[in-house]
Design a protein around this motif. Structure first.
Motif, PDB file in Angstrom:
ATOM      1  N   LYS A  84       0.862  -1.178   0.000  1.00  0.00           N
ATOM      2  CA  LYS A  84       0.000   0.000   0.000  1.00  0.00           C
ATOM      3  C   LYS A  84       0.903   1.233   0.000  1.00  0.00           C
ATOM      4  CE  LYS A  84      -4.019  -2.045   2.270  1.00  0.00           C
ATOM      5  NZ  LYS A  84      -4.887  -2.031   3.479  1.00  0.00           N
ATOM      6  N   LEU A  85       0.767   2.047  -1.057  1.00  0.00           N
ATOM      7  CA  LEU A  85       1.691   3.161  -1.261  1.00  0.00           C
ATOM      8  C   LEU A  85       0.956   4.475  -1.471  1.00  0.00           C
ATOM      9  CD1 LEU A  85       4.079   1.513  -3.901  1.00  0.00           C
ATOM     10  CD2 LEU A  85       4.473   1.653  -1.429  1.00  0.00           C
ATOM     11  N   GLN A  86       1.634   5.559  -1.091  1.00  0.00           N
ATOM     12  CA  GLN A  86       1.283   6.900  -1.520  1.00  0.00           C
ATOM     13  C   GLN A  86       2.528   7.497  -2.166  1.00  0.00           C
ATOM     14  OE1 GLN A  86      -1.308   8.256   2.200  1.00  0.00           O
ATOM     15  NE2 GLN A  86      -1.226   9.893   0.670  1.00  0.00           N
ATOM     16  N   LEU A  87       2.328   8.218  -3.284  1.00  0.00           N
ATOM     17  CA  LEU A  87       3.452   8.753  -4.049  1.00  0.00           C
ATOM     18  C   LEU A  87       3.604  10.248  -3.803  1.00  0.00           C
ATOM     19  CD1 LEU A  87       2.920   6.942  -7.473  1.00  0.00           C
ATOM     20  CD2 LEU A  87       3.993   6.078  -5.386  1.00  0.00           C
ATOM     21  N   LEU A  88       4.810  10.651  -3.477  1.00  0.00           N
ATOM     22  CA  LEU A  88       5.083  12.073  -3.274  1.00  0.00           C
ATOM     23  C   LEU A  88       5.290  12.787  -4.605  1.00  0.00           C
ATOM     24  CD1 LEU A  88       5.739  14.520  -1.496  1.00  0.00           C
ATOM     25  CD2 LEU A  88       8.111  13.721  -1.406  1.00  0.00           C
ATOM     26  N   ASP A  89       6.094  12.191  -5.495  1.00  0.00           N
ATOM     27  CA  ASP A  89       6.373  12.808  -6.783  1.00  0.00           C
ATOM     28  C   ASP A  89       6.942  11.779  -7.750  1.00  0.00           C
ATOM     29  OD1 ASP A  89       8.984  12.384  -5.920  1.00  0.00           O
ATOM     30  OD2 ASP A  89       9.370  14.474  -5.446  1.00  0.00           O
ATOM     31  N   LEU A  90       7.032  12.166  -9.024  1.00  0.00           N
ATOM     32  CA  LEU A  90       7.677  11.371 -10.068  1.00  0.00           C
ATOM     33  C   LEU A  90       8.836  12.192 -10.606  1.00  0.00           C
ATOM     34  CD1 LEU A  90       4.593  10.183 -12.203  1.00  0.00           C
ATOM     35  CD2 LEU A  90       5.427   9.221 -10.059  1.00  0.00           C
ATOM     36  N   PHE A  91       9.934  11.525 -10.964  1.00  0.00           N
ATOM     37  CA  PHE A  91      11.057  12.270 -11.549  1.00  0.00           C
ATOM     38  C   PHE A  91      11.830  11.376 -12.518  1.00  0.00           C
ATOM     39  CE2 PHE A  91      12.558  10.354  -7.631  1.00  0.00           C
ATOM     40  CZ  PHE A  91      13.850   9.922  -7.896  1.00  0.00           C
ATOM     41  N   TYR A  92      12.487  12.044 -13.465  1.00  0.00           N
ATOM     42  CA  TYR A  92      13.222  11.361 -14.539  1.00  0.00           C
ATOM     43  C   TYR A  92      14.709  11.590 -14.350  1.00  0.00           C
ATOM     44  CZ  TYR A  92      14.646  10.042 -19.274  1.00  0.00           C
ATOM     45  OH  TYR A  92      15.246   9.444 -20.352  1.00  0.00           O
ATOM     46  N   GLN A  93      15.489  10.504 -14.356  1.00  0.00           N
ATOM     47  CA  GLN A  93      16.928  10.650 -14.170  1.00  0.00           C
ATOM     48  C   GLN A  93      17.652   9.442 -14.749  1.00  0.00           C
ATOM     49  OE1 GLN A  93      18.060  11.825 -10.253  1.00  0.00           O
ATOM     50  NE2 GLN A  93      20.134  12.318 -10.876  1.00  0.00           N
ATOM     51  N   ALA A  94      18.776   9.730 -15.404  1.00  0.00           N
ATOM     52  CA  ALA A  94      19.658   8.691 -15.939  1.00  0.00           C
ATOM     53  C   ALA A  94      18.915   7.669 -16.790  1.00  0.00           C
ATOM     54  CB  ALA A  94      20.388   7.992 -14.783  1.00  0.00           C
ATOM     55  N   GLY A  95      17.945   8.147 -17.572  1.00  0.00           N
ATOM     56  CA  GLY A  95      17.258   7.268 -18.513  1.00  0.00           C
ATOM     57  C   GLY A  95      16.082   6.499 -17.950  1.00  0.00           C
ATOM     58  N   ASN A  96      15.714   6.753 -16.698  1.00  0.00           N
ATOM     59  CA  ASN A  96      14.598   6.030 -16.092  1.00  0.00           C
ATOM     60  C   ASN A  96      13.701   6.979 -15.302  1.00  0.00           C
ATOM     61  OD1 ASN A  96      14.906   3.061 -16.626  1.00  0.00           O
ATOM     62  ND2 ASN A  96      16.920   3.438 -15.717  1.00  0.00           N
ATOM     63  N   TRP A  97      12.413   6.575 -15.191  1.00  0.00           N
ATOM     64  CA  TRP A  97      11.457   7.291 -14.356  1.00  0.00           C
ATOM     65  C   TRP A  97      11.422   6.658 -12.965  1.00  0.00           C
ATOM     66  CZ3 TRP A  97       8.939  11.748 -15.302  1.00  0.00           C
ATOM     67  CH2 TRP A  97       8.879  12.194 -16.629  1.00  0.00           C
ATOM     68  N   PHE A  98      11.380   7.522 -11.936  1.00  0.00           N
ATOM     69  CA  PHE A  98      11.352   7.076 -10.536  1.00  0.00           C
ATOM     70  C   PHE A  98      10.208   7.771  -9.799  1.00  0.00           C
ATOM     71  CE2 PHE A  98      15.718   6.749 -11.963  1.00  0.00           C
ATOM     72  CZ  PHE A  98      16.202   5.587 -11.391  1.00  0.00           C
ATOM     73  N   CYS A  99       9.922   7.256  -8.606  1.00  0.00           N
ATOM     74  CA  CYS A  99       8.990   7.953  -7.709  1.00  0.00           C
ATOM     75  C   CYS A  99       9.477   7.812  -6.277  1.00  0.00           C
ATOM     76  CB  CYS A  99       7.571   7.391  -7.835  1.00  0.00           C
ATOM     77  SG  CYS A  99       7.385   5.691  -7.253  1.00  0.00           S
ATOM     78  N   HIS A 100       9.149   8.799  -5.453  1.00  0.00           N
ATOM     79  CA  HIS A 100       9.333   8.681  -4.008  1.00  0.00           C
ATOM     80  C   HIS A 100       8.026   8.124  -3.463  1.00  0.00           C
ATOM     81  CE1 HIS A 100      12.500  11.887  -4.646  1.00  0.00           C
ATOM     82  NE2 HIS A 100      13.143  10.948  -3.976  1.00  0.00           N
ATOM     83  N   ALA A 101       8.080   6.912  -2.928  1.00  0.00           N
ATOM     84  CA  ALA A 101       6.871   6.206  -2.500  1.00  0.00           C
ATOM     85  C   ALA A 101       6.927   5.902  -1.001  1.00  0.00           C
ATOM     86  CB  ALA A 101       6.718   4.904  -3.284  1.00  0.00           C
TER      87      ALA A 101
END
Length: 310
Positions: free
Chosen positions: A166-183
């Protein structure tokens, strides 16, 4: 500013207003009262619908709630738009991947012939080199919605945790060729940085608990970052090394100049030491690890492993 550009900016300025006063235009665009009156007359000719009232509560009352007037761009602004569209094509691993070409075609079609030819020449002779997306993100639209709406989701991403989370996401960001999220994992009460292409299932949940607000999530992550990345480090950089880090850096890194020397300062967590070592190795001879000793030792071990291959 040319008159045509000023009128264009005034239309944008008035787009979310219901009432405006002459003094507002004078102050916002640094023009005289006479010029402001002429501009208002020109705006009316362009199709801005309004009526004027005198008195303390008077002014110009805009009668159309939305300004459906053409917004005109100058040559520099048009070039900037097409440069931006070209630059983001390689990172368009999103639900909108197929839209950029359509947007460009529509914009191009609405330009005068002279500017169309100029943009085509620009595309022919200016090469755009940007970092492409390395992996396909299946659930980008759902993850983006969950982030924007602050939804609670049930997801599978087996980078750190096996099974559903069970997650809530703070933001999405793009870096070094990949998409990430702070979850934020609500069961473990713990933060993770997750790659979006690693999600194998995403489902919106009707909240069975109090949803954490965005402000609370942000404060929680800042507190986590301070505690989690608790080991300080320092490296010496060349000027080329500084440029490389500016191109691809992380939020917990900071470049500092002291006299003629350039330093990279930051913090890391022991569990992620190997990621930092790989990052520093990628800088080659443009970096020298100064401290702590743990990082120096790990860096040298990695170098020896590379040398053994030869």
């Amino acid at each position: 500013m040319k008159k045509s550009e000023r009128l264009n900016q005034e239309l944008i300025y008035l787009s979310d207003k219901k009432v405006f006063h002459l003094k507002e235009l004078e102050e916002a665009f640094a023009i005289s009262e006479r010029t402001a009156l002429r501009d208002i007359a020109d705006l009316e000719q362009l199709g801005l619908a309004f009526y004027s009232e005198t008195g303390r509560s008077g002014g110009y009352h805009i009668t159309n709630s939305k300004l459906l007037l053409p917004i005109r761009f100058n040559t520099s602004e048009i070039n900037a738009i097409f440069f931006a569209l070209q630059a983001i094509k390689n990172i368009s691993e999103t639900p909108y991947s197929n839209e950029y070409q359509k947007i460009q075609a529509k914009l191009l079609k609405n330009l005068p012939t002279r500017l169309q030819e100029q943009i085509k020449l620009q595309e022919e002779f200016v090469q755009y080199v940007s970092q492409p997306s390395l992996n396909k993100v299946i659930f980008f639209d759902l993850l983006l919605k969950a982030c924007i709406d602050n939804d609670l989701i049930l997801a599978e991403n087996q980078q750190f945790i096996k099974g559903k989370q069970k997650l809530q996401l703070l933001d999405l960001f793009y870096q070094a060729g990949n998409w990430f999220c702070h979850a934020y994992n609500l069961d473990l009460k713990r933060w993770f940085v997750l790659r979006l292409d690693k999600f194998r299932m995403v489902k919106q949940l009707k909240s069975d608990r109090v949803i954490i607000s965005k402000n609370e999530l942000s404060e929680s992550y800042q507190e986590y970052e301070q505690k989690h990345y608790c080991i300080p480090y320092q490296c010496l950089l060349t000027k080329i090394g500084e440029q490389k880090i500016k191109y691809n850096s992380y939020p917990i890194m900071q470049i500092m100049h002291q006299g003629q020397k350039i330093y990279l300062n930051g913090r890391y967590n022991k569990e992620e030491l190997h990621y930092l070592v790989d990052y520093l190795i990628s800088l080659g001879s443009e970096v020298k690890v100064l401290k702590p000793q743990e990082l120096r030792d790990s860096y040298l071990r990695k170098l020896k492993q590379i040398i053994k291959q030869y």
